[in-house]
Design a protein around this motif. Sequence first.
Motif, PDB file in Angstrom:
ATOM      1  N   PHE A  90       3.318   0.983  -5.442  1.00  0.00           N
ATOM      2  CA  PHE A  90       2.488  -0.101  -4.899  1.00  0.00           C
ATOM      3  C   PHE A  90       1.125   0.453  -4.450  1.00  0.00           C
ATOM      4  O   PHE A  90       0.068  -0.123  -4.757  1.00  0.00           O
ATOM      5  CB  PHE A  90       3.204  -0.769  -3.728  1.00  0.00           C
ATOM      6  N   LEU A  91       1.142   1.564  -3.725  1.00  0.00           N
ATOM      7  CA  LEU A  91      -0.114   2.146  -3.245  1.00  0.00           C
ATOM      8  C   LEU A  91      -0.991   2.634  -4.403  1.00  0.00           C
ATOM      9  O   LEU A  91      -2.207   2.388  -4.425  1.00  0.00           O
ATOM     10  CB  LEU A  91       0.185   3.297  -2.287  1.00  0.00           C
ATOM     11  N   LEU A  92      -0.385   3.322  -5.374  1.00  0.00           N
ATOM     12  CA  LEU A  92      -1.159   3.831  -6.511  1.00  0.00           C
ATOM     13  C   LEU A  92      -1.773   2.688  -7.329  1.00  0.00           C
ATOM     14  O   LEU A  92      -2.934   2.774  -7.759  1.00  0.00           O
ATOM     15  CB  LEU A  92      -0.268   4.691  -7.410  1.00  0.00           C
ATOM     16  N   SER A  93      -1.000   1.645  -7.548  1.00  0.00           N
ATOM     17  CA  SER A  93      -1.516   0.527  -8.332  1.00  0.00           C
ATOM     18  C   SER A  93      -2.647  -0.194  -7.600  1.00  0.00           C
ATOM     19  O   SER A  93      -3.627  -0.629  -8.226  1.00  0.00           O
ATOM     20  CB  SER A  93      -0.395  -0.460  -8.679  1.00  0.00           C
ATOM     21  N   THR A  94      -2.558  -0.300  -6.280  1.00  0.00           N
ATOM     22  CA  THR A  94      -3.621  -0.939  -5.511  1.00  0.00           C
ATOM     23  C   THR A  94      -4.907  -0.115  -5.555  1.00  0.00           C
ATOM     24  O   THR A  94      -6.011  -0.662  -5.728  1.00  0.00           O
ATOM     25  CB  THR A  94      -3.181  -1.155  -4.049  1.00  0.00           C
ATOM     26  N   VAL A  95      -4.781   1.199  -5.397  1.00  0.00           N
ATOM     27  CA  VAL A  95      -5.953   2.077  -5.495  1.00  0.00           C
ATOM     28  C   VAL A  95      -6.571   1.992  -6.892  1.00  0.00           C
ATOM     29  O   VAL A  95      -7.798   1.879  -7.048  1.00  0.00           O
ATOM     30  CB  VAL A  95      -5.564   3.529  -5.170  1.00  0.00           C
ATOM     31  N   GLY A  96      -5.732   2.030  -7.933  1.00  0.00           N
ATOM     32  CA  GLY A  96      -6.235   1.912  -9.304  1.00  0.00           C
ATOM     33  C   GLY A  96      -6.939   0.598  -9.547  1.00  0.00           C
ATOM     34  O   GLY A  96      -7.972   0.541 -10.240  1.00  0.00           O
ATOM     35  N   PHE A  97      -6.414  -0.469  -8.962  1.00  0.00           N
ATOM     36  CA  PHE A  97      -7.015  -1.784  -9.135  1.00  0.00           C
ATOM     37  C   PHE A  97      -8.419  -1.825  -8.530  1.00  0.00           C
ATOM     38  O   PHE A  97      -9.352  -2.380  -9.111  1.00  0.00           O
ATOM     39  CB  PHE A  97      -6.126  -2.841  -8.475  1.00  0.00           C
ATOM     40  N   ILE A  98      -8.578  -1.229  -7.358  1.00  0.00           N
ATOM     41  CA  ILE A  98      -9.880  -1.231  -6.682  1.00  0.00           C
ATOM     42  C   ILE A  98     -10.901  -0.406  -7.472  1.00  0.00           C
ATOM     43  O   ILE A  98     -12.054  -0.828  -7.653  1.00  0.00           O
ATOM     44  CB  ILE A  98      -9.734  -0.688  -5.248  1.00  0.00           C
ATOM     45  N   ILE A  99     -10.484   0.760  -7.947  1.00  0.00           N
ATOM     46  CA  ILE A  99     -11.390   1.594  -8.750  1.00  0.00           C
ATOM     47  C   ILE A  99     -11.814   0.860 -10.020  1.00  0.00           C
ATOM     48  O   ILE A  99     -12.993   0.845 -10.388  1.00  0.00           O
ATOM     49  CB  ILE A  99     -10.710   2.935  -9.098  1.00  0.00           C
ATOM     50  N   ALA A 100     -10.847   0.223 -10.702  1.00  0.00           N
ATOM     51  CA  ALA A 100     -11.160  -0.522 -11.925  1.00  0.00           C
ATOM     52  C   ALA A 100     -12.094  -1.699 -11.632  1.00  0.00           C
ATOM     53  O   ALA A 100     -12.974  -2.017 -12.443  1.00  0.00           O
ATOM     54  CB  ALA A 100      -9.868  -1.019 -12.579  1.00  0.00           C
TER      55      ALA A 100
END
Length: 520
Positions: A90-100
């Motif tokens: 969940f944390l990794l996907s949220t960080v990836g979403f923000i960067i994208a």
Amino acid sequence: MATAQPKPTPGVAALPVANRGLLTFGVMLATIMQILDTTIANVALPHMQTSLGATADTVTWVLTSYIVASAIAIPITGWLSDRIGSRNLFLLSTVGFIIASALCGMAQNLEQMVAFRLLQGVSAAFMNPLSQTVMLDINPPERQAKAMSIWGMGIMVGPIMGPVIGGWLTDNFNWRWVFYVNLPLGVICIALLWWLLPSRPVRKRQFDIFGFSMLSLGIAGLQLVLDRGQTEDWFQSTEVWIEMLIAIIAFWMFTVHMFTAKNPMFDRDLWKNRNLVTAVLFMLVIGLVMMATMALLPPMLQTLYGHSVFDTGVLLMPRGVGVVLTMAISAQLVQRGLDPRWLVGTGFMIAALSLWEMTHWSLEMDSTPVILSGFIQGLGLGMIFMPLQGMAFATLPPQYRTEGSSLMNLTRNIGASVGISLVTTILSRSIQTSHAALAPNISAQTFDGLDPGFLQALGGVGQTAYAMADAEINRQAMMIGYLNDFWGMAIVTALSIPLVIFLRRPKGPAEKPDPAAAGH
């Protein structure tokens, strides 16, 4: 195969947390943030088209690339969650979403935008099923219906509020801010999840690489057929034939593999749960109708009716009002004992009625029919979502929640992707055929008493008159194309209503697992 889980205990959550209310806020913020991005860019598409050097056909890749990437990545949510832990994923996907999101805001051409939207879609894929699982895990059985109502409001209202927020940002700043807005929200979300989010136990599970490959290839092939068919003249093109054959073969091999492999991507016992399978079919229709409608209306209201970007978003807002209203009422009615199947069936009937009303729109109407039909459609959608989720998960053993949620989100995304591509194709072809049918009726000969050579004799003025007539023909042809799309969606929605008879009413929030679904 997953090991059997203990029966849910009333009053006890599967994963108790210190501050359930604050964690719910963080989880819903993540859910709404990523679901907004399925539609927040819709109203800004005309601006993106100019800025990125795209065409009217190719700019829709900004929408479909995000949805397709999510659809391809969603099936591995359960495996990744077991492998690295639901909290870490969940944390990794949220960080990836923000960067994208930041990269999308900085895109300089269509190729970059599509690449960054693919990355954003992959990151977003895991957030939806994980957020739903967290909402179920941190609430005791008797509160799960209310939790699904809260989660459902975010899922249903997010796409509807997207055009409003996107319109305001585009009008007051520029289209890039529809992506930059995720950055401050994402920081708050990550902080709350880091602080409070628990994790399901990590367990080693073999990854079904063949099943994932076949499913991904099938989805990608189908999307290419839908996206490229119109420009390549469909099955007159060798390319489209190849893409269609790849999609059919890949889907067939995935299906056979699912029912014969030792460790398939989705546990076979999921397919024995009648409520889940029926809910999956309903989610396919919801994705197709809801997302296709939200993709059609913004350009229609801006192009044919001359509304600004922000006004377009405001006109679409009544859908959200209707959703919130009936979703809250539905939750109360289900808790008081009303059979949720009646709500689902009635909701689809109301949604079909609203689409039928939209087939009577005209170029001369004011904004009232848009507001009323949107509100009515929202009422119908709000009646569907919470009871449907409740029936699907009330009969599903807890260990299957992440996979079940992934499956439902996958089918909704596929429905959305297919729906957007289909309505765009129908619109383009209808405009061409309608223009060809209308144009011969507008000429000098059609006006009594007018000399055929009169307009030619006027020179530039005559050419301007012809151009004005052609522009009006284009408007009429475009309106016919939109009406054809509304007819198609109304028929699909109406035909899905009989699926209600396959749903089984759950006995309660803590119901004993369905024997047909519990083969462990």
